[in-house]
Design a protein around this motif. Structure first.
Motif, PDB file in Angstrom:
ATOM      1  N   VAL A 107      38.551  26.967  47.809  1.00  0.00           N
ATOM      2  CA  VAL A 107      37.794  25.725  47.685  1.00  0.00           C
ATOM      3  C   VAL A 107      37.737  25.066  49.062  1.00  0.00           C
ATOM      4  O   VAL A 107      38.736  25.053  49.792  1.00  0.00           O
ATOM      5  CB  VAL A 107      38.443  24.775  46.656  1.00  0.00           C
ATOM      6  N   PHE A 108      36.567  24.494  49.421  1.00  0.00           N
ATOM      7  CA  PHE A 108      36.419  23.934  50.762  1.00  0.00           C
ATOM      8  C   PHE A 108      35.337  22.857  50.780  1.00  0.00           C
ATOM      9  O   PHE A 108      34.522  22.728  49.849  1.00  0.00           O
ATOM     10  CB  PHE A 108      36.072  25.034  51.768  1.00  0.00           C
ATOM     11  N   LEU A 109      35.341  22.077  51.876  1.00  0.00           N
ATOM     12  CA  LEU A 109      34.283  21.122  52.169  1.00  0.00           C
ATOM     13  C   LEU A 109      33.417  21.717  53.279  1.00  0.00           C
ATOM     14  O   LEU A 109      33.921  22.009  54.370  1.00  0.00           O
ATOM     15  CB  LEU A 109      34.868  19.789  52.634  1.00  0.00           C
ATOM     16  N   GLN A 147      44.368  27.482  49.338  1.00  0.00           N
ATOM     17  CA  GLN A 147      44.618  28.802  49.887  1.00  0.00           C
ATOM     18  C   GLN A 147      43.630  29.795  49.270  1.00  0.00           C
ATOM     19  O   GLN A 147      43.006  29.513  48.243  1.00  0.00           O
ATOM     20  CB  GLN A 147      46.051  29.250  49.583  1.00  0.00           C
ATOM     21  N   THR A 148      43.486  30.947  49.893  1.00  0.00           N
ATOM     22  CA  THR A 148      42.660  31.999  49.307  1.00  0.00           C
ATOM     23  C   THR A 148      43.478  32.705  48.244  1.00  0.00           C
ATOM     24  O   THR A 148      44.557  33.236  48.506  1.00  0.00           O
ATOM     25  CB  THR A 148      42.209  33.010  50.373  1.00  0.00           C
ATOM     26  N   VAL A 149      42.975  32.677  47.015  1.00  0.00           N
ATOM     27  CA  VAL A 149      43.682  33.254  45.868  1.00  0.00           C
ATOM     28  C   VAL A 149      42.815  34.332  45.233  1.00  0.00           C
ATOM     29  O   VAL A 149      41.648  34.508  45.589  1.00  0.00           O
ATOM     30  CB  VAL A 149      44.037  32.169  44.823  1.00  0.00           C
ATOM     31  N   LEU A 207      42.800  14.892  47.316  1.00  0.00           N
ATOM     32  CA  LEU A 207      41.850  15.862  46.792  1.00  0.00           C
ATOM     33  C   LEU A 207      42.532  17.205  46.514  1.00  0.00           C
ATOM     34  O   LEU A 207      42.310  17.840  45.482  1.00  0.00           O
ATOM     35  CB  LEU A 207      40.713  16.040  47.793  1.00  0.00           C
ATOM     36  N   THR A 208      43.393  17.637  47.431  1.00  0.00           N
ATOM     37  CA  THR A 208      44.083  18.913  47.238  1.00  0.00           C
ATOM     38  C   THR A 208      45.066  18.865  46.072  1.00  0.00           C
ATOM     39  O   THR A 208      45.286  19.878  45.397  1.00  0.00           O
ATOM     40  CB  THR A 208      44.832  19.328  48.514  1.00  0.00           C
ATOM     41  N   THR A 222      49.345  27.122  45.104  1.00  0.00           N
ATOM     42  CA  THR A 222      48.846  25.801  45.473  1.00  0.00           C
ATOM     43  C   THR A 222      48.742  25.691  46.996  1.00  0.00           C
ATOM     44  O   THR A 222      49.118  26.607  47.729  1.00  0.00           O
ATOM     45  CB  THR A 222      49.766  24.703  44.922  1.00  0.00           C
ATOM     46  N   PHE A 223      48.219  24.539  47.455  1.00  0.00           N
ATOM     47  CA  PHE A 223      47.993  24.350  48.891  1.00  0.00           C
ATOM     48  C   PHE A 223      49.314  24.066  49.606  1.00  0.00           C
ATOM     49  O   PHE A 223      50.359  23.894  48.973  1.00  0.00           O
ATOM     50  CB  PHE A 223      46.999  23.205  49.094  1.00  0.00           C
TER      51      PHE A 223
END
Length: 287
Positions: A107-109, A147-149, A207-208, A222-223
């Motif tokens: 997930v990203f902006l 993170q990339t999951v 947000l995270t 998780t982050f």
């Protein structure tokens, strides 16, 4: 004068008896024609037995619902082994092994660069190159919020729906970044140069935490506990963090601070989140 006639059944019986005698006489002859006839009759008997055996096997397989599968069909669904070649993507190494049905997800902006930003980025890469540090241009500019999951394919839609539901009450906000920093991935296989977010850090942290709840729901990582939100400008292969910090970072920061239009400051409008899973991208708009 009386004439005695035999019945038709007696005539047929006598004729059949005569034919049997002639047949026995022929098959028992020792001449060449007789021998060939004997062999022929034996071969026909053997072939007949084989045919019966094959028919019995087919009937047996049909009875039990099993038929032999042709080789052409067996080879149609042979799965090819995936070979990851890092040379095809700039020497980058996968964080986890590729597996069919697994989708790399994060997930990203997003950030859409303008002309001023791209010109400054070219100056940064040129200066780094003069200091013996080759930076590869980042393909997509964004702020990572997870993170990339790994997601299984049937989890994608429920995962995205959970994100949308959790973020429904979040309002958009602006982010600003002006200081350069150096980052490495968890495996230390790549080093990044990025602009660190200053204004908007607290909102990004909140947000995270919301996104982490969805990650926990699907038992995913998780982050980071103390994240440094940033927009990556470029990267290089390997663990070059110390070299980049000591050799390049002061001069690169000086380039940004003394920009011709004043100290450079990156503005990222945080109005839309995106979830990328494999080759699919889902948008989640903030209020």
């Amino acid at each position: 004068m009386l004439v005695s006639y035999s019945s038709s059944s007696e005539d047929e019986s006598d004729c059949f008896t005569a034919q049997r005698k002639r047949s026995n006489n022929i098959t028992c002859q020792d001449d060449d024609d007789g021998a060939r006839f004997c062999k022929r009759t034996k071969l026909e008997a053997v072939n007949s037995d084989k045919g019966n055996d094959q028919n019995n096997e087919v009937l047996h397989e049909r009875k039990h619902g099993r038929l032999p599968v042709p080789d052409t069909v067996l080879h149609m669904f042979r799965e090819e082994q995936w070979v990851d070649d890092s040379a095809k993507h700039g020497g980058r190494v996968r964080s986890f092994q590729h597996e069919r049905g697994n989708w790399a997800t994060y997930v990203f902006l997003p950030y859409t660069p303008d002309e001023v930003f791209l010109e400054l980025l070219d100056e940064v890469r040129a200066l780094a190159g003069s200091l013996d540090m080759t930076l590869t241009h980042t393909e997509e500019f964004h702020i990572s919020l997870s993170q990339t999951v790994v997601l299984r394919h049937h989890w994608i839609q429920p995962f995205v729906e959970s994100l949308k539901s959790s973020l429904a009450h979040i309002q958009g906000f602006p982010c600003l970044a002006s200081r350069l920093n150096v980052y490495s991935n968890s495996e230390r296989t790549r080093t990044f140069l990025g602009l660190e977010i200053s204004t908007g850090h607290a909102q990004l942290t909140q947000l995270t935490k919301v996104i982490d709840r969805t990650m926990e729901e699907f038992r995913l990582s998780t982050f980071y506990q103390d994240p440094s939100f940033h927009v990556s400008l470029g990267w290089c292969v390997g663990d070059c963090a110390d070299q980049l910090r000591s050799t390049c970072l002061p001069q690169l920061q000086n380039l940004l601070d003394n920009h011709e239009e004043g100290p450079f400051q990156l503005r990222v409008p945080c109005q839309e989140l995106r979830c990328k899973t494999g080759n699919k991208v889902f948008s989640i708009h903030l209020h």
